[in-house]
Write a protein that holds these residues in place. Structure first.
Motif, PDB file in Angstrom:
ATOM      1  N   SER A 263       9.548   0.332   2.495  1.00 46.47           N
ATOM      2  CA  SER A 263       9.585   1.002   1.190  1.00 46.47           C
ATOM      3  C   SER A 263       8.274   0.948   0.428  1.00 46.47           C
ATOM      4  N   ASP A 264       7.264   0.211   0.945  1.00 54.12           N
ATOM      5  CA  ASP A 264       5.976   0.119   0.242  1.00 54.12           C
ATOM      6  C   ASP A 264       5.142   1.349   0.557  1.00 54.12           C
ATOM      7  N   ARG A 265       5.272   2.350  -0.334  1.00 53.94           N
ATOM      8  CA  ARG A 265       4.569   3.603  -0.075  1.00 53.94           C
ATOM      9  C   ARG A 265       3.059   3.488  -0.298  1.00 53.94           C
ATOM     10  N   ASP A 266       2.599   2.393  -0.932  1.00 54.30           N
ATOM     11  CA  ASP A 266       1.169   2.228  -1.185  1.00 54.30           C
ATOM     12  C   ASP A 266       0.415   1.664   0.022  1.00 54.30           C
TER      13      ASP A 266
ATOM     14  N   ALA B 101      -1.373   1.712 -12.909  1.00 55.57           N
ATOM     15  CA  ALA B 101      -0.964   2.734 -13.870  1.00 55.57           C
ATOM     16  C   ALA B 101       0.516   2.570 -14.231  1.00 55.57           C
ATOM     17  N   ARG B 102       1.373   2.324 -13.253  1.00 58.43           N
ATOM     18  CA  ARG B 102       2.802   2.125 -13.511  1.00 58.43           C
ATOM     19  C   ARG B 102       3.031   0.868 -14.334  1.00 58.43           C
ATOM     20  N   LEU B 103       2.248  -0.171 -14.060  1.00 59.18           N
ATOM     21  CA  LEU B 103       2.397  -1.423 -14.798  1.00 59.18           C
ATOM     22  C   LEU B 103       2.083  -1.229 -16.272  1.00 59.18           C
ATOM     23  N   ALA B 104       1.006  -0.508 -16.568  1.00 56.82           N
ATOM     24  CA  ALA B 104       0.620  -0.283 -17.957  1.00 56.82           C
ATOM     25  C   ALA B 104       1.691   0.495 -18.703  1.00 56.82           C
ATOM     26  N   SER B 105       2.338   1.445 -18.006  1.00 61.40           N
ATOM     27  CA  SER B 105       3.387   2.252 -18.652  1.00 61.40           C
ATOM     28  C   SER B 105       4.635   1.430 -18.953  1.00 61.40           C
ATOM     29  N   ARG B 106       4.835   0.314 -18.269  1.00 59.95           N
ATOM     30  CA  ARG B 106       6.014  -0.530 -18.490  1.00 59.95           C
ATOM     31  C   ARG B 106       5.708  -1.700 -19.424  1.00 59.95           C
ATOM     32  N   GLY B 107       4.554  -1.700 -20.036  1.00 65.26           N
ATOM     33  CA  GLY B 107       4.207  -2.768 -20.973  1.00 65.26           C
ATOM     34  C   GLY B 107       3.502  -3.941 -20.349  1.00 65.26           C
ATOM     35  N   GLY B 108       2.979  -3.752 -19.143  1.00 67.39           N
ATOM     36  CA  GLY B 108       2.232  -4.817 -18.492  1.00 67.39           C
ATOM     37  C   GLY B 108       0.752  -4.722 -18.798  1.00 67.39           C
TER      38      GLY B 108
ATOM     39  N   THR C  99      -2.603  -1.872  -6.545  1.00 71.60           N
ATOM     40  CA  THR C  99      -3.267  -0.617  -6.184  1.00 71.60           C
ATOM     41  C   THR C  99      -3.579   0.140  -7.464  1.00 71.60           C
ATOM     42  N   GLN C 100      -4.322   1.212  -7.342  1.00 69.65           N
ATOM     43  CA  GLN C 100      -4.649   2.012  -8.523  1.00 69.65           C
ATOM     44  C   GLN C 100      -3.370   2.581  -9.133  1.00 69.65           C
ATOM     45  N   ALA C 101      -2.450   3.040  -8.268  1.00 67.31           N
ATOM     46  CA  ALA C 101      -1.199   3.611  -8.775  1.00 67.31           C
ATOM     47  C   ALA C 101      -0.320   2.541  -9.405  1.00 67.31           C
ATOM     48  N   SER C 102      -0.261   1.346  -8.797  1.00 69.61           N
ATOM     49  CA  SER C 102       0.600   0.293  -9.338  1.00 69.61           C
ATOM     50  C   SER C 102       0.086  -0.195 -10.689  1.00 69.61           C
TER      51      SER C 102
END
Length: 699
Positions: free
Chosen positions: A600-603, A651-658, A646-649
């Motif tokens: 499941s790790d698409r990165d 971005a997702r982290l920042a959107s969730r308040g990380g 990763t670069q994508a992770s």
């Protein structure tokens, strides 16, 4: 009846002896014999510390009520654990002679015998020279004459040989009917003034002044070794005084490396035997006469210094003739071949002391290697040969062929021994090149040719000994090579020689982060060398061979940067990229395996599997860096990164308040974290290769 237990408190035992010495035997309430036995046993086991030695010497030299047998037992077991102070020596000397307050003659003989046996441990050997007259005037005492002559033979120097003393010995010798001890001492005198002492008086039977008790000396060495953490010879020779205990006997041949002796000296000249400190050596350097036994240069530190500062062609010739005579004896069968191994040890001491291996000794090794089995004293042989000066490569290769023929035995250990030898040889050459002002006489081309020659050995070792330790030994060699190319002055004359491509990739995919970090640091040093050669700092043009190597080297850099930094491992689309020389079919199979294993790790893909976040060597440290940042901002964060980053992770982290961390800042932060953890090689290579990082660091 069982013997009493040994008391480990030597201070207490000495105190008991001191108290007992004040009372006559009949007035003592208990026998002193058990205390004496315990003291002697403890002295035999662990020796006497300086303070204990001083107290025991007082007990021995000041008249008291202890019996002669007890005092004799103590002096026979008086093993010092360190150097012997002047006070101890002077107390023993003061106890010599006639008089009611003097020690008995049997004890005086033991005192002199002890001074002979610890002569090499006397802190200030000149102290005995200062009381030479006192000792000499006791020669008419027959009870102590043998030991006294031995001690005088050790301390006699040219300044002590005076006409009145010569006459005194001659007269005493006639009175005693040719005492062998006096004859032996007179022969020592004759070594300094052979033109004065003539006649048959020295041709009679003479004492050879051998060590009084070799077993006692062995025990002393054992105690000293234990006390000084494994030093097998605590009596380190004074570098500015002749070693009078040299005379090392060789196996299988009735010949020795002799001690320094200067015969036929003139009245206004100075001999090495008279030198006892650095000031005296420098002051008299131009007046010192060459000693008669020049081959002593192989082992005597003062003679080595002298011939380094005042080279002499005749001296070199005489040493060469002596060595060749030894070789001739072995070749003709008159001596055992074991003599070679003994000679190697002597030459090793000379090479280590002088940091040189003269041509005459290289000639010796050319003969030695042809008969050597390649294993006996291998470390000593290789260390000695590492002092080989820079030669034209063809001359060097002739030696290396014979050496490798002897050492290599189809085992990786023999190959590693050779690699370490080449590393040490290259380091010594580098020191020699850096320390000389004129490089013109040196065959500088040999450096690059040696590196090319060793390249094959390093590749072989990656197959015969695929271990992390072997990789580190290989990197030692290329760090030594990079040190040569890091000197602009040397680059003017030395052609750059890079490691084999296959070796670089094998080391990079090592399971050790230390190996990868050191490899990257070496490649960064090579890159700076290439930049220097192609700049105005180095005036010579690139050679054709160097031009051919540049593209190959740039391929190393591109491939490693693709793996570590750019997330494009094994890419061949970039200029100079070689895809780590992994065949396309293998890349396809590996990529399929990685994607299947990732689930499941698409990165995750093969392209990023060796980057800062996913590499098996770097993933823990990169995640550790993220955790540290999160811990610093814990109160403000609503989510933590699960990793790998990763670069994508991000971005997702920042959107969730990380963490709100840009990708570029994350990667440069991991490089800083690697430096802080003691792995500077990867950051060094990235900062020297990636243009955006170069600009960021300059800002």
């Amino acid at each position: 009846m069982t013997s009493p237990p040994i008391n480990d408190d030597l201070e207490g035992l000495i105190g008991d002896l001191e108290e007992a010495s004040k009372l006559p035997a009949k007035r003592r309430q208990t026998s002193i014999k058990p205390t004496v036995e315990a003291t002697a046993s403890l002295l035999f086991e662990r020796g006497a510390l300086p303070g204990e030695l001083a107290r025991l010497v007082d007990l021995l030299t000041i008249r008291n009520h202890l019996d002669q047998a007890s005092l004799g037992a103590i002096v026979r077991n008086l093993y010092p654990t360190g150097k012997v102070d002047d006070d101890v020596v002077l107390r023993f000397v003061a106890a010599l002679g006639h008089g009611q307050l003097k020690a008995s003659f049997p004890l005086q003989a033991l005192f002199l015998r002890w001074l002979v046996m610890v002569y090499h441990l006397i802190k200030n050997p000149a102290i005995l020279s200062q009381v030479y007259g006192v000792l000499f005037n006791l020669l008419d005492t027959a009870a102590i004459r043998p030991q006294l002559c031995h001690l005088l033979a050790l301390i006699t120097r040219r300044k002590h040989v005076r006409p009145f003393r010569i006459q005194g010995i001659l007269s005493l010798s006639r009175q005693t009917g040719g005492d062998p001890n006096l004859t032996g001492l007179l022969r020592v005198f004759k070594n300094y003034y052979p033109e004065i002492i003539v006649g048959d008086i020295t041709k009679g039977r003479a004492s050879s002044f051998k060590h009084p008790d070799p077993q006692w000396r062995e025990k002393l060495d054992e105690i000293q070794q234990r006390q000084f953490n494994g030093q097998c010879d605590p009596g380190t020779r004074n570098g500015f005084a002749v070693s009078h205990t040299l005379g090392r006997q060789m196996k299988g041949l009735h010949v020795s490396v002799p001690a320094v002796r200067t015969l036929h000296a003139q009245e206004n000249s100075v001999t090495l035997e008279e030198i006892d400190n650095a000031e005296s050596f420098v002051k008299n350097l131009e007046r010192i006469e060459l000693p008669t036994q020049l081959v002593a240069v192989l082992a005597d530190p003062l003679l080595q210094k002298f011939l380094l500062l005042r080279p002499d062609a005749e001296a070199s010739s005489r040493v060469s003739n002596w060595l060749m005579a030894c070789l001739g004896d072995v070749s003709s069968g008159d001596a055992d071949s074991e003599i070679f191994l003994e000679m190697v040890e002597v030459i090793n001491s000379y090479a280590v002391a002088t940091k040189t291996l003269p041509p005459i000794l290289l000639t010796f090794f050319a003969q030695f290697l042809s008969t050597w089995n390649g294993s006996d004293k291998r470390d000593i042989v290789l260390e000695t040969l590492s002092f080989t000066p820079m030669l034209v490569f063809e001359e060097l290769y002739a030696i290396l062929q014979v050496l490798e023929g002897a050492v290599l035995d189809n085992t990786s250990s023999s190959q590693l021994s050779l690699l370490k030898f080449y590393t040490l040889l290259l380091r010594r050459w580098t020191i020699a090149m850096k320390s000389t002002d004129d490089l013109d006489p040196l065959p500088m081309a040999t450096v690059s040719r040696l590196i090319d020659y060793v390249n094959q050995l390093t590749l072989t070792l990656t197959q015969t000994s695929p271990r992390v330790g072997t990789c580190l030994d290989i990197l030692d060699f290329y760090e030594a090579a990079a040190a040569v190319f890091s000197e602009t002055r040397l680059l003017q004359r030395v052609e750059i020689s890079i490691p084999p491509p296959l070796l670089v990739y094998l080391l990079y995919f090592s399971p050790s982060l230390t190996v990868v970090s050191r490899l990257c640091g070496i490649l960064a040093a090579y890159k700076r060398a290439w930049e220097a050669v192609m700049s105005s700092a180095v005036t010579r043009p690139l050679t054709r061979r160097e031009r051919d190597q540049i593209n190959v080297f740039n391929g190393f850099l591109m491939d490693l940067c693709n793996c570590i930094w750019r997330g494009r491992a094994f890419s061949t689309t970039d200029v100079n990229a070689q895809g780590c020389r992994v065949p396309t079919a293998v890349q396809t199979a590996l990529d399929r395996y990685v994607r299947t294993a990732a689930n499941s790790d698409r990165d995750l893909s093969l392209a990023v599997a060796f980057g800062l976040s996913h590499s098996p060597l770097l993933c823990q440290l990169s995640l550790e860096y993220i955790r540290r940042l999160e811990d610093d901002q814990m109160e403000e964060l609503r989510a933590r990164h699960a990793g790998p980053v990763t670069q994508a992770s991000l971005a997702r982290l920042a959107s969730r308040g990380g963490l709100n961390l840009p990708w570029a800042d994350y990667k440069s932060g991991v490089l800083t974290h690697l430096e802080a953890k003691g792995f500077p090689g990867i950051p060094e290579l990235m900062y020297n290769t990636m243009k955006n990082l170069m600009r960021a660091r300059q800002q």
